[in-house]
Design a protein around this motif. Structure first.
Motif, short mmCIF file in Angstrom:
data_model
loop_
_atom_site.label_atom_id
_atom_site.label_comp_id
_atom_site.label_asym_id
_atom_site.label_seq_id
_atom_site.Cartn_x
_atom_site.Cartn_y
_atom_site.Cartn_z
N THR A 1 0.00 3.83 -1.35
CA THR A 1 -0.91 4.91 -1.74
C THR A 1 -0.77 5.26 -3.22
OG1 THR A 1 0.68 6.62 -1.10
CG2 THR A 1 -0.88 5.88 0.58
N TRP B 1 -12.88 2.24 2.30
CA TRP B 1 -12.05 3.38 2.71
C TRP B 1 -12.50 4.03 4.01
CZ3 TRP B 1 -13.03 2.82 -2.71
CH2 TRP B 1 -11.89 2.56 -3.47
N PRO C 1 -5.82 2.40 1.66
CA PRO C 1 -5.46 3.82 1.54
C PRO C 1 -6.17 4.45 0.35
CG PRO C 1 -3.73 2.45 0.61
CD PRO C 1 -4.74 1.50 1.20
N ILE C 2 -6.31 5.75 0.40
CA ILE C 2 -6.83 6.50 -0.75
C ILE C 2 -5.65 6.80 -1.68
CG2 ILE C 2 -7.95 8.65 -1.49
CD1 ILE C 2 -9.38 8.70 1.21
N TYR C 3 -5.89 6.68 -2.95
CA TYR C 3 -4.85 6.94 -3.95
C TYR C 3 -4.27 8.34 -3.74
CZ TYR C 3 -2.69 7.00 -8.62
OH TYR C 3 -1.81 7.06 -9.68
N ASN C 4 -2.93 8.46 -3.78
CA ASN C 4 -2.29 9.71 -3.37
C ASN C 4 -2.70 10.91 -4.20
OD1 ASN C 4 -0.86 8.99 -5.68
ND2 ASN C 4 1.03 8.52 -4.59
N ILE D 1 -5.83 12.42 -2.81
CA ILE D 1 -5.56 13.19 -1.59
C ILE D 1 -5.01 14.57 -1.95
CG2 ILE D 1 -4.07 13.33 0.44
CD1 ILE D 1 -6.29 11.41 0.91
N THR E 1 -8.05 13.87 4.05
CA THR E 1 -6.92 13.30 4.77
C THR E 1 -6.77 11.82 4.47
OG1 THR E 1 -8.36 12.95 6.69
CG2 THR E 1 -7.04 14.97 6.65
N GLN E 2 -5.56 11.29 4.65
CA GLN E 2 -5.28 9.88 4.35
C GLN E 2 -5.73 8.98 5.49
OE1 GLN E 2 -5.04 7.30 2.24
NE2 GLN E 2 -3.34 8.30 1.18
N ASP E 3 -5.22 9.18 6.69
CA ASP E 3 -5.62 8.47 7.90
C ASP E 3 -5.22 7.00 7.93
OD1 ASP E 3 -6.88 10.84 8.95
OD2 ASP E 3 -8.56 10.44 7.61
N TYR F 1 -1.60 5.36 7.00
CA TYR F 1 -1.01 5.30 5.66
C TYR F 1 -0.23 6.58 5.37
CZ TYR F 1 -3.80 1.18 4.59
OH TYR F 1 -4.34 -0.08 4.57
#
Length: 606
Positions: free
Chosen positions: A99, A164, A588-591, A594, A601-603, A606
């Motif tokens: 992430t 995503w 994953p979405i870059y932290n 988020i 949410t990450q989901d 991840y």
């Protein structure tokens, strides 16, 4: 109003940029300080705003490098070179991205920046005084701009969803929102909205023959082709959040019918056709021209020699040119060796799609080991750029006519529980182009539903190698896990020289040969002096076991034996080493993104 970090960045980027290019439509004046009303008070200023939307489909963070060269790896055709690192492109290629991977950051933000810019156009064009006081021609032009903005917004959302999954849906400018802390929206809801938008856009945008523009500008066929592609994605499988499984979209027949109708409209329009010279389609992309048949319906343009508007196509990917050659670049997208052997020796696509040779430091052509073959549709030496430059101005094909034919055939097969004569002809047209001069070797197309579907699955593998489609095709068919497992087994068989690879030579003997960039990919490979044993034809040398003794004057190249167990399963070098079904189909979405939105949410584990 509170603005979170994500939307703040997007809003800052949403001013309408100034940039230059060889075409007039890429030369807007600098009016980035204008307010919304002034921005849309004339066709000229509105066009400037529209170019700000187009700007978000190009450059390193879009279809100049990351969206088209990093994100589509790996499927059963290519992978990224180098050792695994969860924080770079190799983490993406092996399905092991963290992430914190920075290659996940800017593309996500750039797509939302494009959505913001498109939203400003979609809101303000209908409010423009041009609609009240302008001429009929001016109103038609504004309608066209509106349709283009809607189409680009649909493309941006499609890119977000396919990478995503569920993402926040924002259909108005940020300044019109009560809150910018948006939660995720189910992708099917977004799909339905953009599919409806594209139906409207198709009525606003002219066909190419009336548009008087290049293929880097959206025309009616581009809208319809994108709508077909999104409809097939909506009909197919995707990784859901709850429960976290691959599941097929609801009411699939509705969306197959949309894809069928849109493709048929393009096919009967007479605007585009297959270029019978397969290589010419890609050569044209290297000098920003169009192939004679207008097979490339829509391309992401590249210009300017910078990371924001140009591309690294042909420098990052493409045939390898050694560092001290006239053309430094290529070689970072590697063809899986078993992909070369998916093609028959009669298929003209093989030697263009997979480059088994390179240009060495002496500007000579030589063979590569089986572990270092690359994608070959893009080649720096096909441009006019020499030296160390990384930005080559090569356009990226987002939609080709052959894709329209194969999408049509796929939808037809689903709707009719088997292919119609027209669907079979569409596939045959693509197939016979690939077997020009050897039509008797093209084979028979199945006529049952399952057989025809499987034939399309394989034909799309051969037709679109290196064009960034394969992984997403496999996902919507729910075949990604299956094909990765099959490919690992094929690689093992290749390593051992068993099964269909029993006659693949372990090594080859060759002499370096002159390189002439004007020659075709096939002629370039055929120009390399490869030792051919007695009784073997030149075209069969890749399908005949190695003779025991190296002839005098020839070099030895590890052909099959270059692929070892490390290549397949090593934690650092292995193919798709970290793939997990029902999880890694999405990124994953870059932290930091988020963290910028408490509703996001990450989901997906991840």
């Amino acid at each position: 109003m509170k603005i979170n970090r994500l939307i703040y960045i997007i809003s800052c980027l949403a001013v309408f940029s100034t940039f230059t290019a060889c075409e007039d439509y890429l030369n807007p004046e600098n009016i980035s300080s204008s307010n919304e009303a002034q921005q849309f008070d004339s066709t000229a200023d509105t066009f400037t705003a529209l170019i700000g939307v187009y700007n978000q489909i190009i450059g390193d963070d879009a279809y100049g490098q990351r969206l088209n060269l990093y994100y589509p790896q790996s499927a059963d055709d290519f992978k990224i070179s180098g050792d695994f690192n969860c924080n770079d492109r190799r983490g993406i290629s092996t399905y092991g991205a963290c992430t914190s991977n920075p290659d996940l950051n800017k593309p996500f933000l750039k797509l939302y920046s494009g959505i913001e810019r498109a939203n400003l156009c979609i809101k303000n064009i209908p409010l423009s005084p041009v609609y009240k006081t302008g001429s009929a021609a001016e109103k038609a032009l504004m309608d066209r701009y509106l349709g283009e903005a809607m189409t680009l917004r649909a493309q941006f959302y499609y890119d977000l969803i396919k990478n995503w999954g569920d993402v926040p849906m924002q259909m108005v400018p940020s300044s019109d929102l009560e809150t910018v802390y948006l939660p995720k929206t189910d992708r099917d809801v977004i799909y339905d909205k953009i599919i409806a938008d594209l139906a409207v856009a198709a009525d606003l945008i002219p066909w190419k023959s009336k548009a008087n523009t290049s293929n880097t500008r959206i025309t009616k066929a581009a809208v319809k082709g994108l709508r077909a592609r999104i409809a097939l994605a909506r009909a197919g499988y995707s990784l859901r959040r709850d429960p976290r499984v691959m599941a097929k979209g609801s009411n699939s027949e509705v969306y197959y019918k949309i894809a069928y109708d849109e493709c048929k409209d393009i096919m009967t329009s007479g605007e585009h056709s297959l270029n019978q010279n397969f290589e010419a389609v890609f050569r044209a992309l290297h000098d920003n021209s169009e192939d004679a048949a207008k097979e490339v319906i829509f391309a992401a343009g590249a210009f300017g020699g910078n990371a924001a508007t140009d591309s690294k196509i042909g420098y990052f990917n493409g045939m390898k040119h050694d560092d001290n050659s006239n053309w430094k670049g290529g070689g970072n997208v590697l063809a899986l060796p078993v992909y070369f052997y998916e093609f028959s020796k009669y298929d003209v696509r093989r030697d263009l799609s997979v480059a088994v040779n390179k240009v060495n430091n002496d500007n000579l052509s030589e063979l590569l080991t089986g572990a270092l073959w690359t994608d070959g549709k893009f080649r720096k030496s096909w441009t006019n750029v020499t030296g160390t430059s990384q930005n080559l101005g090569i356009d990226w094909p987002l939609l080709r006519y052959s894709d329209v034919l194969l999408m049509f055939a796929e939808a037809d097969n689903e709707l009719n529980n088997g292919p119609s004569a027209q669907a079979i002809k569409a596939v045959r047209d693509v197939r016979e182009r690939a077997y020009a001069g050897n039509l008797g070797q093209a084979g028979t197309i199945p006529t049952d539903k399952t057989g025809f579907f499987n034939y399309i699955v394989h034909e799309r593998l051969l037709e679109f190698g290196g064009e960034g489609l394969r992984k997403y095709d496999l996902i919507r068919w729910n075949l990604l896990a299956t094909k990765i497992a099959e490919t690992k087994q094929n690689l093992t068989n290749f390593l051992n020289g068993t099964g269909k690879y029993a006659n693949v030579p372990s090594i080859l003997y060759y002499k370096v040969s002159p390189y002439d960039k004007t020659k075709t990919a096939q002629a370039t490979l055929n120009g390399i002096d490869i030792y051919v044993p007695a009784g073997v034809s030149r075209e069969d040398v890749f399908y005949t076991p190695t003779p025991g003794t190296a002839p005098s004057g020839y070099k030895t190249i590890n052909w099959r034996v270059a692929v070892n167990a490390t290549y397949i399963n090593d934690p650092l070098k292995g193919y798709a080493q970290y793939f997990e079904a029902n999880r890694k189909e999405l990124l994953p979405i870059y932290n930091d993104i988020i963290l910028s939105n408490y509703n996001l949410t990450q989901d997906y584990g991840y």
